[in-house]
Design a protein around this motif. Sequence first.
Motif, mmCIF file in Angstrom:
data_model
loop_
_atom_site.group_PDB
_atom_site.id
_atom_site.type_symbol
_atom_site.label_atom_id
_atom_site.label_comp_id
_atom_site.label_asym_id
_atom_site.label_seq_id
_atom_site.Cartn_x
_atom_site.Cartn_y
_atom_site.Cartn_z
ATOM 1 N N GLN A 439 0.825 -1.191 0.000
ATOM 2 C CA GLN A 439 0.000 0.000 0.000
ATOM 3 C C GLN A 439 0.866 1.252 0.000
ATOM 4 O O GLN A 439 1.834 1.356 0.751
ATOM 5 C CB GLN A 439 -0.922 0.012 1.222
ATOM 6 C CG GLN A 439 -1.941 -1.116 1.219
ATOM 7 C CD GLN A 439 -2.834 -1.081 2.446
ATOM 8 O OE1 GLN A 439 -2.496 -0.492 3.453
ATOM 9 N NE2 GLN A 439 -3.982 -1.720 2.356
ATOM 10 N N VAL A 440 0.482 2.215 -0.839
ATOM 11 C CA VAL A 440 1.190 3.485 -0.932
ATOM 12 C C VAL A 440 0.184 4.604 -0.696
ATOM 13 O O VAL A 440 -0.831 4.687 -1.390
ATOM 14 C CB VAL A 440 1.866 3.668 -2.306
ATOM 15 C CG1 VAL A 440 2.632 4.985 -2.352
ATOM 16 C CG2 VAL A 440 2.789 2.491 -2.621
ATOM 17 N N SER A 441 0.449 5.454 0.275
ATOM 18 C CA SER A 441 -0.427 6.586 0.566
ATOM 19 C C SER A 441 -0.052 7.769 -0.323
ATOM 20 O O SER A 441 1.068 8.291 -0.218
ATOM 21 C CB SER A 441 -0.299 6.983 2.034
ATOM 22 O OG SER A 441 -0.919 8.229 2.256
ATOM 23 N N PRO A 442 -0.966 8.226 -1.193
ATOM 24 C CA PRO A 442 -0.655 9.384 -2.041
ATOM 25 C C PRO A 442 -0.278 10.622 -1.231
ATOM 26 O O PRO A 442 0.645 11.356 -1.606
ATOM 27 C CB PRO A 442 -1.956 9.604 -2.817
ATOM 28 C CG PRO A 442 -2.643 8.285 -2.818
ATOM 29 C CD PRO A 442 -2.303 7.667 -1.493
ATOM 30 N N THR A 443 -0.986 10.863 -0.135
ATOM 31 C CA THR A 443 -0.711 12.079 0.635
ATOM 32 C C THR A 443 0.667 12.051 1.291
ATOM 33 O O THR A 443 1.281 13.099 1.508
ATOM 34 C CB THR A 443 -1.787 12.292 1.714
ATOM 35 O OG1 THR A 443 -1.893 11.117 2.518
ATOM 36 C CG2 THR A 443 -3.131 12.597 1.091
ATOM 37 N N GLU A 444 1.160 10.854 1.589
ATOM 38 C CA GLU A 444 2.508 10.746 2.152
ATOM 39 C C GLU A 444 3.548 11.201 1.129
ATOM 40 O O GLU A 444 4.473 11.954 1.448
ATOM 41 C CB GLU A 444 2.796 9.316 2.593
ATOM 42 C CG GLU A 444 4.179 9.132 3.196
ATOM 43 C CD GLU A 444 4.471 7.694 3.569
ATOM 44 O OE1 GLU A 444 3.581 6.850 3.406
ATOM 45 O OE2 GLU A 444 5.599 7.424 4.022
#
Length: 542
Positions: A439-444
């Motif tokens: 999982q990759v958080s766009p906001t991060e």
Amino acid sequence: MFFSDEYKDGVFYGDQNFSIPYHMNYGAFVLEKFLKYKDKVALINGDTNEQITFGDLAQKIVNTTTFLTQLGVQTEDVVAVCSENRIEFLIAACAVFCVGATVTFLNISYGENEMNHAVNISKPKYIFLSGSASDSHYENLKKHNMIRKYIFFDNPPAKQQNVISFRDLADENIDLKSFKPVHFQGRIMTCMILYSSGTTGPAKGAKLSNLNYIIASQQPQPTERDLTMLTIAPWCSTMGIVTTLQGLIFGKKIVYQSRFNERAYLRAIEKYKVGYAIVAPPVLVILCKSKVANEYDLSSLEVVTSGGATTNIEVLNELKARYPSIKCVIQGYGMTEATGAVTNDFEKSFKEGSVGKPVPGIIAKIVDPDSGKVLGCREPGEVCIKGPVLFEGYIGMDLDKDLYPGGFYRTGDIGYYDEDGYFYIVDRIKELIKYNAWQVSPTEIEAILLKHKDVKDAGVTGTPDQLAGELPTALIVRQQNSQITEKDVIEFVDTKVAPWKKLRGGVIFVDEIPKNPSGKILRRKLKELISESRTRKVTSKL
């Protein structure tokens, strides 16, 4: 339309009948199961052929537990493991369970910022480190004052305080008959902290209890047959640790590898006569397209379980056509917050294309995400779950906003069920990017990009990729007069994130990031801008 007694008023009930030991200690539960298969091989390193039996595994867990107790590790202390897949990893984790403490896994691939974030969430007092993990992270970890002791699987650094060699603590045999893990007297205690990325920023620390794991470990296996199992999923991930421990509890011989290498993977199937493989969808695609698979005897492989993301049914059909020995490719659906599986399918009853039915310990329904109305057959809506495998919550965060009335957890995933009660996952409400099931958080990533002096604004989304699922892709608004290039942006992010969070989808420069009136990025518009940009590039080359 037909449903069993497990369905009522729009709600599906997985089996809720479990055997719960009064000691409520997952480590004690694991040891009891391991000792049933004492002389059978439990784990094999598929690259080095290092092996250990269930009996020896249990003995080393007891030895390590005793040492941790002598070291002063107490109930509710947090102990971290930072390592690639190896036998010592599981020994350390199970010993922490037995001593009554909480284990957390620090991904060896983390960048410095991510490592610091995870450590600050879980606050471990003790850390197990492999040699590779030490090389990458030891100097940074020493900056965290809450860490009292470092226990090294390999050669510890010389003349360092608070350093212990794992070899010194695991070799002195403790009497198994007299050993007693910590007894919780029926209390529900936190067993594990795993990291689950969200759309609002960096990873969140999800707390899983001993009860969660005791129940999840009683869920049936996709295949009941005693087939040798192969896994390459990192044990620091939910999919990796849950499926491995569940397999061992059911007495399966497990071949493991630390990372995927096509030839090494195929060689392991041939050498160890692997009959059951657990994979992420990208591996299925690689196997379908492999140019070297014909060099290996893969006829032992009969059952494949795919998880982490849904798989195109054409890929499943292509895989079975190329490898006739594969009788079924089973898909499941799960998440950290459910202690692994939400739904699963089984060799005896699988339905191709579905992710199966709710597993024991899960109560599920499909809900209209706007109105909260419970939806019926083949009506897509948000998958909502509750039950005794549902996690305890995130460290330092209020879970109420993620719950519907009645305690149903909002998964953020869109799905539906068919006339036979089989579930299908079709989309995600949450804006996470899934790269190779990570999982990759766009906001991060956006927060990192905005730290660059030449970046005025940024938006991140995933672009489709047949092999990886999605590739993190950035849209950038340059500062006035800036000459920053795509290469500059990619290299800037590369130094600050784990490998799966890199901008493998590239960078596109735009005049404005599309947002709604409240300032939220419209990711659907981001995808449209990416598509338009790539169409223009193709056209310009004609």
